[in-house]
Scaffold this active site. Structure first.
Site, short mmCIF file in Angstrom:
data_model
loop_
_atom_site.label_atom_id
_atom_site.label_comp_id
_atom_site.label_asym_id
_atom_site.label_seq_id
_atom_site.Cartn_x
_atom_site.Cartn_y
_atom_site.Cartn_z
N ASN A 117 10.64 -5.73 -13.30
CA ASN A 117 11.80 -6.42 -12.74
C ASN A 117 12.37 -5.48 -11.68
OD1 ASN A 117 14.95 -7.57 -14.24
ND2 ASN A 117 14.03 -8.10 -12.30
N CYS A 146 22.79 -8.01 -14.89
CA CYS A 146 21.33 -7.83 -14.89
C CYS A 146 21.05 -6.61 -15.76
CB CYS A 146 20.79 -7.63 -13.48
SG CYS A 146 19.00 -7.32 -13.46
N GLY A 147 20.47 -6.85 -16.93
CA GLY A 147 20.26 -5.77 -17.88
C GLY A 147 19.33 -4.68 -17.39
N ASN A 148 18.21 -5.07 -16.80
CA ASN A 148 17.25 -4.07 -16.32
C ASN A 148 17.83 -3.27 -15.16
OD1 ASN A 148 15.03 -4.43 -18.10
ND2 ASN A 148 14.47 -6.31 -17.01
N ASN A 161 19.22 -19.39 -16.47
CA ASN A 161 17.93 -18.74 -16.62
C ASN A 161 17.17 -19.47 -17.73
OD1 ASN A 161 18.22 -15.93 -15.03
ND2 ASN A 161 20.16 -16.46 -16.00
N GLU A 191 13.92 -16.98 -13.71
CA GLU A 191 15.26 -16.43 -13.49
C GLU A 191 15.99 -17.21 -12.40
OE1 GLU A 191 17.35 -12.04 -13.14
OE2 GLU A 191 15.17 -12.22 -13.10
N ARG A 192 17.22 -17.56 -12.71
CA ARG A 192 18.08 -18.29 -11.77
C ARG A 192 18.16 -17.55 -10.44
NH1 ARG A 192 24.48 -18.44 -13.12
NH2 ARG A 192 24.04 -16.22 -12.99
N CYS A 242 13.21 -9.71 -17.53
CA CYS A 242 14.62 -10.04 -17.32
C CYS A 242 15.37 -9.52 -18.54
CB CYS A 242 14.81 -11.55 -17.17
SG CYS A 242 16.55 -12.05 -17.01
N GLY A 243 16.19 -8.51 -18.33
CA GLY A 243 16.88 -7.87 -19.43
C GLY A 243 17.86 -8.78 -20.15
#
Length: 307
Positions: free
Chosen positions: A22, A83-85, A204, A222-223, A231-232
């Site tokens: 990602n 965004c987690g990542n 998402n 992913e949106r 996607c985290g």
């Protein structure tokens, strides 16, 4: 000269990073503001003509008490809350800069805390508490139970996909539970479901498959991005949804095309802890006038020992 002024190149340094594939372009805007239009962001994010990324990240100053503010734009130029990542990647950079083992990062979705591990590249982030009420996700109509809502694609008596779990982890997620994620064409259904009227802020879309005790395979549309290697927030949402529906315990491993993420939905405070690898691909300079770029230094891969 004919009176026209020569345009001076405006070069801005950036980092190209990824969390399990990602990938992100990261700008440090704490001293000098970086303002780009959605069209410019989309051009930079192009896989064929630009640097290429899933999200563009700008690290900005803040007076909130956090170490920095993280602004997130998707490849289509739209701005998103979480965004987690990316948080793990930015957390790695800021912890290294501050020489500390944890750092607070402010986002439009709230305050997120990144934590270092024994490995320089492995980073955990506290993604906060998931939002589970229909208005919080948000949905266009009321559902008392968001563990499985009435939504399907295909014939009424034999739907292709149906009854997704829905969760908000800084952005809306719909998780469809399937027997095999490879038997469904997410690239075909993803755009339709992302923009379904049920999701007023879009969503998402994930396909999730239980492959063992506390083990999940995940594929994500992913949106504002499309199919992504990781996607985290989708992994976090899936971990929460799996625990809520009794498919896994509160601690599980989510396997994405880019690699695994450890997800723990803590029982004592309901916070989600996500852990995974980060990578610096290269450093570069972007010409803001032409939107062309040059690489100036290699990243983590160049530092790995040869076999």
């Amino acid at each position: 000269m004919d009176g026209s002024e020569l345009m001076t190149d405006m070069l801005v340094p950036f980092l190209k990073m990824n969390g399990l594939g990602n990938d992100f372009v990261v700008f440090d805007a704490r001293e000098n503001e970086i303002a780009l239009t959605p069209e410019q962001i989309a051009a930079i994010g192009s896989r064929t003509k630009g640097i290429g990324f899933d999200q563009m990240i700008t690290v900005e100053p803040t007076n909130s008490g956090a170490y920095a503010f993280m602004r997130i734009h998707n490849r289509d130029g739209s701005e998103v809350g979480a965004c987690g990542n990316a948080t793990r990647c930015i957390g790695r950079l800021l912890m290294d800069e501050a020489k500390t083992s944890n750092v607070a990062i402010l986002t439009n979705a709230g305050l997120l805390i990144a934590h270092a591990s024994d490995s320089e590249t492995l980073v955990s982030v506290d993604m906060g508490v998931p939002r589970l009420e229909w208005k919080q996700i948000p949905l266009a109509e009321e559902f008392v139970d968001t563990r499985a809502i009435e939504l399907q694609i295909g014939p009424i008596d034999a739907p292709v996909l149906h009854s997704p779990s829905v969760v908000n982890v800084g952005n809306p997620h719909a998780i469809f539970w399937v027997d095999d994620i490879e038997t469904h064409d997410l690239e075909r259904f993803g755009p339709l479901l992302e923009c379904h009227p049920m999701f007023p802020e879009k969503a998402n879309i994930s396909l999730a498959q239980i492959i063992g005790e506390n083990e999940i395979r995940l594929k994500v549309w992913e949106r504002g991005v499309g199919l992504t290697r990781a996607c985290g927030t989708a992994a976090c949402a899936t971990g929460v949804a799996a625990a809520r529906t009794g498919r896994t315990a509160r601690k599980c491993t989510v396997h994405l095309p880019g690699g695994p993420l450890g997800i723990e939905w803590r029982e004592d405070n309901d916070h989600i802890i996500m852990t995974g690898e980060t990578e610096i691909e290269f450093e570069g300079e972007l010409n803001l006038n032409t939107l062309t770029y040059t690489k100036t230094a290699s990243g983590d891969a160049a530092m790995e020992p040869t076999q």
